[in-house]
Scaffold this active site. Sequence first.
Site, mmCIF file in Angstrom:
data_model
loop_
_atom_site.group_PDB
_atom_site.id
_atom_site.type_symbol
_atom_site.label_atom_id
_atom_site.label_comp_id
_atom_site.label_asym_id
_atom_site.label_seq_id
_atom_site.Cartn_x
_atom_site.Cartn_y
_atom_site.Cartn_z
ATOM 1 N N ASP A 49 1.086 -1.016 -0.448
ATOM 2 C CA ASP A 49 0.202 -0.079 -0.153
ATOM 3 C C ASP A 49 1.001 1.474 0.570
ATOM 4 O OD1 ASP A 49 -2.756 1.385 0.788
ATOM 5 O OD2 ASP A 49 -1.753 2.277 2.203
ATOM 6 N N TYR A 54 3.355 9.620 -0.795
ATOM 7 C CA TYR A 54 4.195 9.229 0.362
ATOM 8 C C TYR A 54 5.792 9.228 -0.510
ATOM 9 C CZ TYR A 54 0.688 7.018 2.577
ATOM 10 O OH TYR A 54 -0.968 6.223 2.677
ATOM 11 N N LYS A 79 -2.692 6.312 -3.950
ATOM 12 C CA LYS A 79 -3.459 6.952 -4.095
ATOM 13 C C LYS A 79 -3.876 8.167 -4.868
ATOM 14 C CE LYS A 79 -3.795 4.978 0.353
ATOM 15 N NZ LYS A 79 -2.777 4.803 1.037
ATOM 16 N N HIS A 112 -7.820 9.757 -1.954
ATOM 17 C CA HIS A 112 -6.809 9.509 -0.622
ATOM 18 C C HIS A 112 -8.162 9.806 0.857
ATOM 19 C CE1 HIS A 112 -2.568 9.231 1.025
ATOM 20 N NE2 HIS A 112 -3.268 9.114 1.781
HETATM 21 P P1 NDP Z 1 0.738 1.396 11.916
HETATM 22 O O1 NDP Z 1 -0.668 1.419 12.378
HETATM 23 O O2 NDP Z 1 0.869 0.617 10.830
HETATM 24 O O3 NDP Z 1 1.494 1.378 12.773
HETATM 25 C C1 NDP Z 1 3.529 1.748 11.991
HETATM 26 C C2 NDP Z 1 3.985 2.313 13.474
HETATM 27 O O4 NDP Z 1 4.169 0.512 14.367
HETATM 28 C C3 NDP Z 1 5.813 2.360 12.468
HETATM 29 O O5 NDP Z 1 6.354 3.720 13.802
HETATM 30 C C4 NDP Z 1 6.618 0.712 13.747
HETATM 31 O O6 NDP Z 1 7.874 1.574 13.421
HETATM 32 C C5 NDP Z 1 5.597 0.744 14.427
HETATM 33 N N1 NDP Z 1 5.383 -0.528 14.124
HETATM 34 C C6 NDP Z 1 5.489 -1.983 13.350
HETATM 35 N N2 NDP Z 1 5.274 -2.890 13.772
HETATM 36 C C7 NDP Z 1 5.673 -2.845 14.863
HETATM 37 C C8 NDP Z 1 5.464 -4.539 16.041
HETATM 38 N N3 NDP Z 1 5.948 -5.189 14.776
HETATM 39 N N4 NDP Z 1 5.576 -3.936 17.309
HETATM 40 C C9 NDP Z 1 5.961 -2.365 17.612
HETATM 41 N N5 NDP Z 1 5.898 -1.116 16.558
HETATM 42 C C10 NDP Z 1 5.863 -1.953 15.555
HETATM 43 O O7 NDP Z 1 0.666 3.020 10.769
HETATM 44 P P2 NDP Z 1 0.588 3.728 9.659
HETATM 45 O O8 NDP Z 1 0.185 4.781 9.527
HETATM 46 O O9 NDP Z 1 2.085 3.075 8.997
HETATM 47 O O10 NDP Z 1 -0.410 2.580 8.799
HETATM 48 C C11 NDP Z 1 -0.411 2.074 8.242
HETATM 49 C C12 NDP Z 1 -0.623 2.089 6.166
HETATM 50 O O11 NDP Z 1 -1.780 2.668 6.547
HETATM 51 C C13 NDP Z 1 0.377 2.972 5.843
HETATM 52 O O12 NDP Z 1 1.569 2.799 6.046
HETATM 53 C C14 NDP Z 1 0.561 3.293 4.483
HETATM 54 O O13 NDP Z 1 -0.360 2.978 3.669
HETATM 55 C C15 NDP Z 1 -1.260 3.166 5.603
HETATM 56 N N6 NDP Z 1 -2.092 4.824 5.695
HETATM 57 C C16 NDP Z 1 -3.383 5.463 5.322
HETATM 58 C C17 NDP Z 1 -3.763 6.429 4.961
HETATM 59 C C18 NDP Z 1 -4.543 7.085 4.559
HETATM 60 O O14 NDP Z 1 -4.987 8.401 4.923
HETATM 61 N N7 NDP Z 1 -5.120 6.581 3.001
HETATM 62 C C19 NDP Z 1 -2.822 7.463 6.395
HETATM 63 C C20 NDP Z 1 -1.838 6.849 6.932
HETATM 64 C C21 NDP Z 1 -1.757 5.601 6.418
HETATM 65 P P3 NDP Z 1 8.653 1.030 12.355
HETATM 66 O O15 NDP Z 1 8.702 1.011 10.981
HETATM 67 O O16 NDP Z 1 10.209 2.052 13.129
HETATM 68 O O17 NDP Z 1 9.512 -0.551 12.329
#
Ligand code: NDP
Length: 276
Positions: A49, A54, A79, A112
């Site tokens: 995704d 991004y 998006k 988006h």
């Molecule tokens: P998430 O809820 O996926 O959280 C990501 C965070 O969690 C990062 O800081 C990551 O750290 C940490 N993390 C990941 N795995 C673990 C684990 N096993 N244990 C502890 N910490 C962990 O947030 P996102 O906002 O990134 O949402 C996921 C996806 O959704 C996005 O990447 C994007 O593709 C999409 N999205 C879409 C939006 C929209 O408006 N349509 C808005 C926001 C997101 P690290 O990377 O340092 O490991």
Amino acid sequence: MIKSITDSAILNNGVKMPWLGFGVFLSPVGEETYNSVRWALDAGYRHIDTATIYENEEDVGKAIRESGVPREEIFVTTKVWNDDQRSGKVREGFDLSRKKLGMDVIDLYLVHWPVEGKFVSTYKTLEKFYQEGTVRAIGVSNFLVHHLETLLPQVEVVPAVDQVEWHPWLQLPDLYEYSRKNKIQLEAWGPLIQGQGGSIPVVVEIGEKYGKSWAQVLIRWELQREVVTIPKSNTPSRIMENADVFDFELSAEDMAAINALDEHKRVAADPDTFDF
Ligand code: NDP
């Protein structure tokens, strides 16, 4: 019961979308995104995704091409960004995304955010892409029930997906019911509460019972709620951890305990008040 990383939701047009995907929001441009997507594909994820905003579509495309995994085995979402909606440059934005990804056909293209006064016409342009065959499914993101109620009577293709902030604190019961009734697949962004899930004792305790981390519990809970989920990580061990959720099942009691955590609490922008 969702049993493997390639098990897929069947969208309202028959297209298959893996229930578990890999998100790349805030994944740094360049090597970090490239490496993370390669690790994710190595770990078995077959759904990525991304989004125009991004700025890492090129890295995603390159990682997919160089992974050796056939393109048709990977479900790719991107998006259209709000500025392109406002300036009416939706087609230009779409073509640029395809160019950056190096893909003629995108699996899922989303509006988006519901930009006021624009989102219906933007979606109608996406319908043209769908008819032209350059996208296999179209949908929306950050649409609440009232946005969908505005959109649906004005368009021909029911969105295949609505991708929204969704996690234990924000379960949006009205949207959950509405999307199921209208055959719009709900997809969770921020499924790990953007990293904050470990602060919920109930979730940590449930994980201890199954020998799983809080993140694995949240992902499993989302899958069992039949919500597509796309956790993001740039950390190899976490990328693997988040994919290791197919060897256990949360009991009805544990599902209910997490369902009870809803407090309509957002950790990011509100679709009714966003200002970008
Ligand atoms: P998430 O809820 O996926 O959280 C990501 C965070 O969690 C990062 O800081 C990551 O750290 C940490 N993390 C990941 N795995 C673990 C684990 N096993 N244990 C502890 N910490 C962990 O947030 P996102 O906002 O990134 O949402 C996921 C996806 O959704 C996005 O990447 C994007 O593709 C999409 N999205 C879409 C939006 C929209 O408006 N349509 C808005 C926001 C997101 P690290 O990377 O340092 O490991």
